[in-house]
Scaffold this active site. Structure first.
Site, PDB file in Angstrom:
ATOM      1  N   ASP A 296     -11.825  13.512  21.546  1.00 12.55           N
ATOM      2  CA  ASP A 296     -12.517  12.234  21.656  1.00 12.55           C
ATOM      3  C   ASP A 296     -12.013  11.350  22.807  1.00 12.55           C
ATOM      4  O   ASP A 296     -12.371  11.562  23.946  1.00 12.55           O
ATOM      5  CB  ASP A 296     -12.418  11.520  20.296  1.00 12.55           C
ATOM      6  CG  ASP A 296     -13.416  10.400  20.136  1.00 12.55           C
ATOM      7  OD1 ASP A 296     -14.081  10.065  21.121  1.00 12.55           O
ATOM      8  OD2 ASP A 296     -13.543   9.840  19.032  1.00 12.55           O
TER       9      ASP A 296
ATOM     10  N   HIS B 290     -17.151  12.380  13.403  1.00 13.12           N
ATOM     11  CA  HIS B 290     -16.386  11.435  12.558  1.00 13.12           C
ATOM     12  C   HIS B 290     -16.814  11.505  11.077  1.00 13.12           C
ATOM     13  O   HIS B 290     -16.059  11.959  10.254  1.00 13.12           O
ATOM     14  CB  HIS B 290     -16.451   9.987  13.065  1.00 13.12           C
ATOM     15  CG  HIS B 290     -16.043   9.824  14.489  1.00 13.12           C
ATOM     16  ND1 HIS B 290     -14.810  10.247  14.943  1.00 13.12           N
ATOM     17  CD2 HIS B 290     -16.692   9.318  15.567  1.00 13.12           C
ATOM     18  CE1 HIS B 290     -14.720   9.987  16.252  1.00 13.12           C
ATOM     19  NE2 HIS B 290     -15.841   9.439  16.651  1.00 13.12           N
TER      20      HIS B 290
HETATM   21 ZN   LIG Z   1     -16.900   9.879  20.415  1.00  9.83          ZN
END
Ligand SMILES: [Zn+2]
Length: 460
Positions: free
Chosen positions: A324, A273
């Site tokens: 994810d 991220h």
């Molecule tokens: Zn993750």
């Protein structure tokens, strides 16, 4: 000795397309030769071979709740990442190893259908429902590896060190399945994961820390100091603003800055991220040679924020993509969401290139692939090379737009317009693991998945 020969209408290299590419493989699916030839040989495929997509971030069990948590009721609380996390914990508390395997097998089969040839599984659901370790510490990891084996996709299992509930806080009851109390406990888990990986020739094991909030600082430093580069290192970082605030309150520093100051951050690090960065963090990550793993569909779905791509690009930062929570499984869509988020704020159309030069689609594929390979612990820099296993995704040459595109426009046609219906198939180590949307055991896999999801009641 040549065991398999394929002829593709085109094959993508770092220097562009090889037209009429004849690929010869040995019995293990390793490349013996690639040549351009007017004389087709072996299995003739009216399609274009690209290096297989690398999925650098996955939490397999979350596939069971993909597309949910969207019925927004008036609880008086904000519906954000943290409320989604509550729903996710609910699911994490209920899954048995058999259910985990069924969900992961379906997911990985779907990844293969979408052109992924490798997945890095960021794995933290380690223990039994009561929080006690299974007899085999890596029971859940073994299930994930078995799932990848059935699907035919390569897996890098990255067992996570998860120790506490937040900065300086004890774990909460709902996190009991994730916890290793000490570094020693975590290393034991890693050892068991190594043993589990022996069950599948296309499995290996990475190392990771769930996030700075989940492990004591002295233990983060100890784990990082002991890294020798033999495994890729993964960590969630700076996804949420609250996480930054908590980190600053505890450490007096932002998460990435703390990491840069306390650990030898290098090209072996994969920062997942890294959404909220200040200027020095953007520069620091890029200059360390570390990689950022971007998960555009999930980050969008959770309302995380936009990565500072334009600034990161100025320093030639490395990045890969991951799915994810699996709300999206199309790698081309991940690249598009990433690109369009940036275009919408920059008012420019040059996310993946420097202005005035380059080919957006090609650059995006190349960048994501190169850092993606590193995330798997396989730092090969060439798409296809003699001696390497032949892993490819094959795009149909018969799709209306691809059939009419010149070679120089092909990557862009794929990246900006294609979906799964344009994929002819996916090959790992020379073997089709998905062809025309089908795989060997698909019906059985779907049946098991539906049975498990019905048991769980997650999607009701
Ligand atoms: Zn993750």
């Amino acid at each position: 000795m040549t065991a398999t020969t394929y002829t593709f209408k085109g094959l993508l290299t770092e220097d562009g397309w090889i037209a009429n590419a004849v690929v010869k493989l040995d019995a293990s699916g390793n490349i013996l030769s690639i040549s351009e030839s007017e004389k087709p040989d072996g299995e003739i495929i009216n399609g274009y071979a690209l290096p297989g997509f690398q999925n650098a971030h996955s939490h397999a069990f979350q596939y069971a709740m993909a597309g949910l948590a969207e019925l927004h009721t008036d609880t008086g609380l904000a519906d954000d990442f943290w409320s989604w996390r509550n729903a996710m914990y609910g699911l994490a508390l209920t899954l048995s190893p058999e259910q985990m395997q069924a969900v992961a097998t379906m997911l990985y089969t779907e990844m293969a259908r979408h052109g992924y040839t490798a997945v890095a599984e960021f794995h933290y659901l380690h223990h039994d429902k009561d929080g006690k370790p299974y007899a085999n510490l890596a029971e859940m990891g073994a299930r994930l590896i078995a799932a990848a084996k059935t699907a035919g996709i390569r897996i890098t299992l990255v067992p996570m060190f998860y120790q506490q509930g937040g900065f300086g806080q004890e774990p909460v009851e709902r996190q009991k399945r994730f916890i290793s109390n000490t570094i020693k406990d975590y290393y034991k888990l890693l050892e068991s994961s190594d043993a589990a990986a022996k069950a599948y020739e296309n499995a290996n094991v990475g190392i990771g820390i769930h996030s700075l909030r989940a492990v004591k600082p002295e233990d983060v430093i100890a784990v990082c100091n002991a890294l020798d580069g033999s495994r890729p290192f993964h960590i969630h970082v700076s996804e949420q603003l609250k996480e930054i605030e908590d980190c600053v309150a505890f450490h007096g520093k932002r998460p990435v800055q703390w990491l840069l100051d306390n650990c030898n951050v290098n090209g072996n690090y994969h920062l997942v991220h890294a959404t909220h960065l200040d200027d020095s963090e953007v520069k620091g990550i890029a200059q360390s040679g570390a990689n950022v793993v971007l998960c555009p569909s999930t980050e969008g779905n959770l309302g995380d924020g936009l990565f500072r791509f334009e600034d990161y690009k100025k320093y030639n930062g490395n990045w890969s993509i991951g799915t994810d929570s699996h709300v999206g499984l199309n790698p081309l869509e991940e690249l598009r969401i990433l690109d369009y988020g940036q275009r919408l704020i920059s008012h420019k159309r040059t996310t993946f290139v420097n202005p005035g030069q380059g080919n957006s689609g090609f650059n995006a594929l190349k960048m994501a692939w190169q850092a993606g390979r590193k995330a798997m612990g396989a730092p090969s820099q060439q798409f296809f090379a003699v001696g390497q296993p032949f892993d490819a995704v094959v795009l149909k040459a018969t799709s209306p737009l691809a059939a009419t595109a010149s070679l120089q426009n092909l990557c862009n046609t794929f990246v900006y317009t294609a979906d799964v219906s344009d994929i002819a198939g996916t090959i790992v180590s020379g073997k089709w693991i998905s062809k025309n949307g089908k795989s060997e055991k698909r019906e059985e896999i779907v049946e098991d998945f539906v049975k498990v999801l019905t048991e769980l009641g997650t999607r009701v």
